[in-house]
Write an enzyme that holds these catalytic residues in place. Sequence first.
Site, PDB file in Angstrom:
ATOM      1  N   ARG A  16     -12.322-107.855 -33.057  1.00 47.47           N
ATOM      2  CA  ARG A  16     -12.412-107.191 -31.718  1.00 47.47           C
ATOM      3  C   ARG A  16     -12.087-108.350 -30.641  1.00 47.47           C
ATOM      4  O   ARG A  16     -12.275-109.510 -30.788  1.00 47.47           O
ATOM      5  CB  ARG A  16     -13.969-106.917 -31.526  1.00 47.47           C
ATOM      6  CG  ARG A  16     -14.481-106.451 -30.219  1.00 47.47           C
ATOM      7  CD  ARG A  16     -14.245-105.129 -30.093  1.00 47.47           C
ATOM      8  NE  ARG A  16     -15.168-104.467 -29.176  1.00 47.47           N
ATOM      9  CZ  ARG A  16     -14.888-103.300 -28.521  1.00 47.47           C
ATOM     10  NH1 ARG A  16     -13.581-102.515 -28.886  1.00 47.47           N
ATOM     11  NH2 ARG A  16     -15.523-102.753 -27.631  1.00 47.47           N
ATOM     12  N   THR A  45      -8.205 -95.159 -28.913  1.00 47.94           N
ATOM     13  CA  THR A  45      -8.015 -95.697 -29.986  1.00 47.94           C
ATOM     14  C   THR A  45      -7.570 -94.979 -30.950  1.00 47.94           C
ATOM     15  O   THR A  45      -6.970 -93.781 -30.771  1.00 47.94           O
ATOM     16  CB  THR A  45      -9.652 -95.876 -30.266  1.00 47.94           C
ATOM     17  OG1 THR A  45     -10.489 -96.238 -28.906  1.00 47.94           O
ATOM     18  CG2 THR A  45     -10.153 -96.529 -31.529  1.00 47.94           C
ATOM     19  N   THR A  49      -7.709-100.523 -31.066  1.00 42.55           N
ATOM     20  CA  THR A  49      -7.464 -99.796 -29.753  1.00 42.55           C
ATOM     21  C   THR A  49      -6.865-100.902 -28.906  1.00 42.55           C
ATOM     22  O   THR A  49      -7.025-102.205 -28.892  1.00 42.55           O
ATOM     23  CB  THR A  49      -9.005 -99.555 -29.558  1.00 42.55           C
ATOM     24  OG1 THR A  49      -8.855 -98.718 -28.385  1.00 42.55           O
ATOM     25  CG2 THR A  49      -9.942-100.728 -29.195  1.00 42.55           C
ATOM     26  N   LEU A  50      -6.597-100.398 -27.641  1.00 37.49           N
ATOM     27  CA  LEU A  50      -6.381-100.976 -26.421  1.00 37.49           C
ATOM     28  C   LEU A  50      -7.410-100.624 -25.322  1.00 37.49           C
ATOM     29  O   LEU A  50      -7.288-100.655 -24.111  1.00 37.49           O
ATOM     30  CB  LEU A  50      -4.970-100.398 -25.623  1.00 37.49           C
ATOM     31  CG  LEU A  50      -3.775-101.107 -26.758  1.00 37.49           C
ATOM     32  CD1 LEU A  50      -2.576-100.421 -25.977  1.00 37.49           C
ATOM     33  CD2 LEU A  50      -3.563-102.741 -26.419  1.00 37.49           C
ATOM     34  N   ASN A  51      -8.562 -99.707 -25.785  1.00 37.99           N
ATOM     35  CA  ASN A  51      -9.403 -98.908 -24.869  1.00 37.99           C
ATOM     36  C   ASN A  51      -8.799 -97.935 -24.367  1.00 37.99           C
ATOM     37  O   ASN A  51      -8.670 -97.015 -24.955  1.00 37.99           O
ATOM     38  CB  ASN A  51     -10.090 -99.910 -23.923  1.00 37.99           C
ATOM     39  CG  ASN A  51     -11.531 -99.270 -23.791  1.00 37.99           C
ATOM     40  OD1 ASN A  51     -12.005 -98.371 -24.248  1.00 37.99           O
ATOM     41  ND2 ASN A  51     -11.865 -99.693 -22.180  1.00 37.99           N
ATOM     42  N   ASP A  66     -15.865-102.095 -21.926  1.00 37.32           N
ATOM     43  CA  ASP A  66     -16.866-101.804 -23.118  1.00 37.32           C
ATOM     44  C   ASP A  66     -18.203-102.839 -22.837  1.00 37.32           C
ATOM     45  O   ASP A  66     -19.151-102.780 -23.700  1.00 37.32           O
ATOM     46  CB  ASP A  66     -16.127-101.839 -24.309  1.00 37.32           C
ATOM     47  CG  ASP A  66     -15.679-100.624 -24.583  1.00 37.32           C
ATOM     48  OD1 ASP A  66     -15.720 -99.684 -23.928  1.00 37.32           O
ATOM     49  OD2 ASP A  66     -15.076-100.647 -25.831  1.00 37.32           O
ATOM     50  N   SER A 110     -18.677-101.849 -29.280  1.00 33.53           N
ATOM     51  CA  SER A 110     -17.896-100.975 -29.573  1.00 33.53           C
ATOM     52  C   SER A 110     -18.756 -99.707 -30.184  1.00 33.53           C
ATOM     53  O   SER A 110     -19.755 -99.820 -30.790  1.00 33.53           O
ATOM     54  CB  SER A 110     -16.703-101.513 -30.556  1.00 33.53           C
ATOM     55  OG  SER A 110     -15.995-100.488 -31.067  1.00 33.53           O
ATOM     56  N   GLY A 113     -11.964 -91.919 -30.029  1.00 33.94           N
ATOM     57  CA  GLY A 113     -12.792 -91.014 -29.212  1.00 33.94           C
ATOM     58  C   GLY A 113     -13.859 -91.734 -28.541  1.00 33.94           C
ATOM     59  O   GLY A 113     -14.676 -91.054 -28.099  1.00 33.94           O
ATOM     60  N   GLY A 114     -13.796 -92.909 -28.201  1.00 31.37           N
ATOM     61  CA  GLY A 114     -14.667 -93.405 -27.454  1.00 31.37           C
ATOM     62  C   GLY A 114     -16.111 -93.324 -27.951  1.00 31.37           C
ATOM     63  O   GLY A 114     -16.524 -93.329 -29.101  1.00 31.37           O
TER      64      GLY A 114
HETATM   65  N1  GLY Z   1     -12.994 -98.969 -26.737  1.00 33.73           N
HETATM   66  C1  GLY Z   1     -13.947 -98.039 -27.396  1.00 33.73           C
HETATM   67  C2  GLY Z   1     -14.605 -98.688 -28.361  1.00 33.73           C
HETATM   68  O1  GLY Z   1     -14.476 -99.780 -28.875  1.00 33.73           O
HETATM   69  O2  GLY Z   1     -15.836 -98.066 -28.741  1.00 33.73           O
END
Ligand code: GLY
Length: 579
Positions: A113, A391, A409-411, A433, A462, A483-484
């Site tokens: 992360r 993501t 992910t790049l967010n 985040d 996350s 999917g956030g």
């Molecule tokens: N950026 C989305 C997550 O890490 O949950």
Amino acid sequence: MTRTGSLALALLLAVSAPARAQAPPAPGTAPIQADDERMLPVLASHGMVSSQEARASRVGVEILRQGGNAVDAAVAVGFALAVTLPRAGNLGGGGFMMVHLAARNETVAIDYRETAPAAATETMFLGPDGEPDRAASTRTGKAVGVPGTVRGLAEAHRLYGSGRLSLVDLIAPAERLAREGIPVEAGLADSLPRASGLLGQWPSSRAIFFSGDRTLQRGETLVQRDLADTLRAVAEGGPDAFYRGPVAARIAAAVQGAGGVMTEADLAAYRPETRLPVRGTYRGYDIVSMPPPSSGGVHLIEILNVLEGFDLAGMGAGSAAALHTLAEAMKPAYADRATWLGDPARTRVPVKGLIAKPYADALRAAIDPERARPAEAVKAGDPLPFEHTETTHFSVVDAEGNAVSNTYTLNFSYGIGLVAEGTGVLLNNEMDDFSAKTGARNAYGLVGGAANAVAPGARPLSSMTPTFVFRDGRLLLVTGSPGGSRIITTVLQVIVNVLDFRMNLAEAVAAPRIHHQWQPDVLLAEEGLSPDTLAILRSRGHKVKVGPSSGSANSVMRVDGLLAGASDPRQRGTLADGY
Ligand code: GLY
């Protein structure tokens, strides 16, 4: 028919059949036959890769064919997706890789992360009025966390690769795709126009992703020469070629030029962490998933523990009773997330309490089988002493039973949209985040608390949930999703679809999903659930909103001595492929 329409129809067909008369065989035990299933996974004997982009999946299969293990293949897929799926595959972001080593019967979690730069402060995302400044945490250099992907993938290769293939071997396919170019088609053609505003504000990004004054169109070619050079440098020099020297200098300069505080020293100091996974059980299966700083594994297990006390199979897949039960089990977990979860290096996360079965008993007792509980009535417990597709997730299993479940992910889609000049590296906006302020919502509407405050070197909380399911110590299922905030509930429903509703993997991945994250108090439903079912849910007090599909749960499952792969039909260009 539109893509959404045909997907909705396919999903409807997948779940609208009445509950099956006889209990089907236990998951993974019966052969999958083409004439008795509505939707079919891909089958292979030796290895399987399921990812969000077909070229990257094929790169992984080729590495397996060359004698690489699942980790080698996953590392090659991770580098390839940075080229072929630039909206989420990345070098400039971060993620989590779960690794299962069959011979050692060991499962580890690699946390790569992003971290907050040393100069980050708790109030850096508050405006002059003391309220969160969303633009600062999503669109400026301040949004960029110190990237973890390159060190994470290199560490996975060093610790758990087969030893038969070098980093040069694993990065070469990605470098070739970047240097020679790829056609703009499928998911790339879908995502580029939507990111036009984000990418177009930075000349370094326009130079790569634009032709004239518009993003590259379907049928044109995306060539990424600077990215190819960066990949070559990492292949030959290892991760230090990214974290020190000219690439690091350019990344730090790009971030600072965009108003951020990251320095070359932050990049040089970045280290991934190897962690013990979080473990639970569900109806006799072992659930092994990502621990904090992801909330994913903890809340996946917390929700499954609650669901274990209900006869979901008896209610039937897609029934109002089953969906009501799922939604009510999701709410308290997200309330707990907002209070308890953060970087374990900075806050005490009560993992054991949150995943304890007696705690789930208490949460279950508060569920009314007939009425939805309003969000205000749900509070974080006292555990015992719309979204986008930013993501991406891929799953790999090899012939020896080694497996990788990787979400990175790049967010946001394309991160902040900024390519660090001369590197080809798109930069993340993962700092969003963190909780800008206690009680404030992030881009996913998730409420955060003090446990997830910005602090120098901290990892933002996350929801990414790369997960394995085992039966009697033997790997059954590898899954995960983008999917956030909806990641956790997506993974949950793939698991429930397989274990409770006995769907095959393709059906389990495709079936329409719901989501409730406590706040906002809305039950999100994908298209494909019957209007009658939604009407029943509304009559029980759910504030149902039918919205866009979410997730890309690219998964692999062991079935009757074979490997079954399913990529998610919600995205164009996904592929499960094996040999
Ligand atoms: N950026 C989305 C997550 O890490 O949950």
